[in-house]
Design an enzyme around this catalytic site. Structure first.
Site, mmCIF file in Angstrom:
data_model
loop_
_atom_site.group_PDB
_atom_site.id
_atom_site.type_symbol
_atom_site.label_atom_id
_atom_site.label_comp_id
_atom_site.label_asym_id
_atom_site.label_seq_id
_atom_site.Cartn_x
_atom_site.Cartn_y
_atom_site.Cartn_z
ATOM 1 N N ASN A 135 0.823 -1.213 0.000
ATOM 2 C CA ASN A 135 0.000 0.000 0.000
ATOM 3 C C ASN A 135 0.861 1.270 0.000
ATOM 4 O OD1 ASN A 135 1.008 0.017 2.580
ATOM 5 N ND2 ASN A 135 -0.980 -0.017 3.623
ATOM 6 N N HIS A 137 3.451 1.910 2.040
ATOM 7 C CA HIS A 137 3.994 2.337 3.325
ATOM 8 C C HIS A 137 5.510 2.153 3.371
ATOM 9 C CE1 HIS A 137 3.275 -1.844 5.367
ATOM 10 N NE2 HIS A 137 4.565 -1.714 5.145
ATOM 11 N N GLU A 142 1.724 4.121 7.497
ATOM 12 C CA GLU A 142 0.640 3.718 6.621
ATOM 13 C C GLU A 142 0.098 4.927 5.856
ATOM 14 O OE1 GLU A 142 0.341 0.746 6.181
ATOM 15 O OE2 GLU A 142 0.134 -0.499 7.979
#
Ligand code: GLP
Length: 252
Positions: A135, A137, A142
């Site tokens: 994603n 990160h 995050e």
């Protein structure tokens, strides 16, 4: 950003290891930032080969990016254990100079502050090794993590918990859902950054980090602002990049 593309993970790791070794030869007291995860493993393996051939890393220091909250350091999947097993021992680092955030501290916010202080006392990180989450990160920053975030307690994204579940096959030992991580701002203070990504499942995150807008939705995109970043990719992870993209030194 400089980008180096190699045919497979082993060659990617070997190319990245050469960069780390060159930095260590120039500065024996190098302060490394070290990532866990599967991506940097071929780098650590190649670097361990160079150590066996005479590279001396015993004066180097290392700071890990992150640690789970709620796992004892003795747990085999704690980043304390992973760093000891995959980094400290094979690279011949001095255990006393290797730090991992104290994810099991009773006062985690105080441990976060102490970690920032330790990094500053060591003179900052010279060379940060990073992986990237599917994603986007970095560390455990995050999506939504601000560019000036510092070491802190974070909740892991559902995608990250799912990705990490492969390390926690025993249902009686649930996948951790929180971590203590260096912030994006902490990471960006490293003087040089090396990011390793391999596999088709990383292609989208890599493309967004390199060529997408600089946005907290993809924390790795903040690396575009850093003056000294090299991405070591295998062909599968580089599949979403245009070789003709301007301002990129793409090597095959
Ligand atoms: C974890 C780590 C990150 C790492 C990421 C990707 O979330 N905290 O530092 O980059 O996993 O892991 P892998 O390289 O195994 O895909």
């Amino acid at each position: 950003m400089r980008i180096s593309v190699s045919p497979d993970p082993a060659a990617t790791g070997a190319a990245a290891a050469e960069l780390v070794a060159a930095a260590a030869r120039q500065r024996p007291a190098l302060v490394l930032g070290v990532a866990t995860g599967s991506s940097p493993r071929p780098l650590y393996r190649a670097l361990a080969d160079l150590v066996r051939e005479g590279l001396d890393l015993s004066s180097a220091a290392a700071f890990a990016l992150d640690e789970y909250i709620g796992l004892a350091p003795e747990h085999p999947e704690s980043y304390h254990a992973v760093i000891a097993r995959e980094v400290t021992a094979p690279l011949g680092l001095d255990r006393a100079r290797v730090r991992v955030p104290a994810g099991s501290a009773a006062d985690a916010p105080a441990a976060a502050l102490a970690y920032e202080r330790d990094i500053a006392r060591a003179g900052g990180v010279d060379l940060q090794i990073l992986g990237i989450g599917t994603n986007g990160h970095i560390g455990f920053n995050e999506p939504g993590s601000p560019s000036d975030s510092r070491t802190r307690v974070v909740d892991l994204a559902p995608q990250t918990v799912a990705d990490n579940s492969r390390f926690f096959p025993d249902p009686s030992r649930p996948v951790p859902r929180q971590a203590l991580t260096q912030g994006v701002g902490t990471i960006l203070e490293a003087r040089e950054i090396v990011l390793v990504a391999t596999g088709a499942h990383k292609a989208d995150a890599v493309a967004r980090a390199v060529a997408g807008p600089i946005d907290a939705a993809v924390p790795a995109s903040f690396l575009q602002r850093h003056p000294h970043v090299t991405l070591f990719l295998d062909e599968a992870a580089a599949a979403g990049l245009s070789p003709a993209a301007p301002a990129m030194g793409v090597s095959a």
